[in-house]
Scaffold this motif. Structure first.
Motif, mmCIF file in Angstrom:
data_model
loop_
_atom_site.group_PDB
_atom_site.id
_atom_site.type_symbol
_atom_site.label_atom_id
_atom_site.label_comp_id
_atom_site.label_asym_id
_atom_site.label_seq_id
_atom_site.Cartn_x
_atom_site.Cartn_y
_atom_site.Cartn_z
ATOM 1 N N MET A 26 7.166 5.751 30.665
ATOM 2 C CA MET A 26 6.792 6.492 29.462
ATOM 3 C C MET A 26 7.860 7.541 29.158
ATOM 4 S SD MET A 26 3.429 8.849 28.743
ATOM 5 C CE MET A 26 4.057 10.454 29.187
ATOM 6 N N VAL A 27 8.431 7.468 27.962
ATOM 7 C CA VAL A 27 9.404 8.478 27.533
ATOM 8 C C VAL A 27 8.608 9.732 27.204
ATOM 9 C CG1 VAL A 27 11.179 9.069 25.835
ATOM 10 C CG2 VAL A 27 10.984 6.708 26.683
ATOM 11 N N ILE A 28 8.921 10.797 27.883
ATOM 12 C CA ILE A 28 8.102 12.013 27.841
ATOM 13 C C ILE A 28 7.897 12.533 26.423
ATOM 14 C CG2 ILE A 28 8.066 14.461 28.476
ATOM 15 C CD1 ILE A 28 9.077 13.608 31.242
ATOM 16 N N LEU A 66 8.583 9.762 32.469
ATOM 17 C CA LEU A 66 7.643 10.284 33.445
ATOM 18 C C LEU A 66 8.094 9.926 34.858
ATOM 19 C CD1 LEU A 66 5.053 11.821 33.800
ATOM 20 C CD2 LEU A 66 3.802 9.689 33.506
ATOM 21 N N GLY A 67 8.721 8.768 35.023
ATOM 22 C CA GLY A 67 9.246 8.359 36.325
ATOM 23 C C GLY A 67 10.275 9.336 36.862
ATOM 24 N N ASP A 68 11.108 9.895 35.973
ATOM 25 C CA ASP A 68 12.090 10.906 36.391
ATOM 26 C C ASP A 68 11.385 12.119 36.996
ATOM 27 O OD1 ASP A 68 14.165 9.325 35.331
ATOM 28 O OD2 ASP A 68 14.122 10.372 33.396
ATOM 29 N N LEU A 69 10.322 12.553 36.340
ATOM 30 C CA LEU A 69 9.560 13.695 36.834
ATOM 31 C C LEU A 69 8.856 13.350 38.145
ATOM 32 C CD1 LEU A 69 8.758 16.618 36.166
ATOM 33 C CD2 LEU A 69 6.803 15.700 34.910
ATOM 34 N N MET A 70 8.323 12.132 38.227
ATOM 35 C CA MET A 70 7.655 11.684 39.454
ATOM 36 C C MET A 70 8.619 11.683 40.641
ATOM 37 S SD MET A 70 5.421 8.491 38.092
ATOM 38 C CE MET A 70 3.935 8.703 37.133
ATOM 39 N N ARG A 71 9.829 11.173 40.433
ATOM 40 C CA ARG A 71 10.818 11.135 41.509
ATOM 41 C C ARG A 71 11.216 12.538 41.948
ATOM 42 N NH1 ARG A 71 11.681 6.569 38.738
ATOM 43 N NH2 ARG A 71 13.075 7.440 37.195
ATOM 44 N N ALA A 72 11.318 13.478 41.018
ATOM 45 C CA ALA A 72 11.653 14.854 41.377
ATOM 46 C C ALA A 72 10.558 15.445 42.268
ATOM 47 C CB ALA A 72 11.831 15.708 40.109
#
Length: 79
Positions: A26-28, A66-72
């Motif tokens: 999902m693109v934030i 959202l995946g970027d935020l999850m990985r962080a």
């Protein structure tokens, strides 16, 4: 509950989005989350669960999906 589940719970609380909508690709900014909500999510993750992003990961422009935020958060929690 793992860090991704915690994150989805807080995103849902802050944004009103259903957790089933919160998919990794999902693109934030297109998925209904504003930059203010992202800041609120980051603050709530720290306040409620003690999971703090590294200062180098605090730039909300680093989070396209959202995946970027999850990985962080996985990195911050040591997962």
């Amino acid at each position: 509950m793992n860090v991704i589940e915690l994150l989805k719970e807080i995103i849902s609380e802050v944004s009103g989005l259903d957790q089933s909508e919160l998919v990794e690709d999902m693109v934030i900014n297109e998925g209904g989350l504003t930059s203010i909500e992202i800041i609120e999510i980051i603050a709530e993750m720290e306040h409620q669960h003690g999971i703090e992003l590294d200062i180098d990961d605090m730039d909300i422009n680093n989070y396209l999906t959202l995946g970027d935020l999850m990985r962080a958060y996985e990195k911050a929690s040591g997962c």
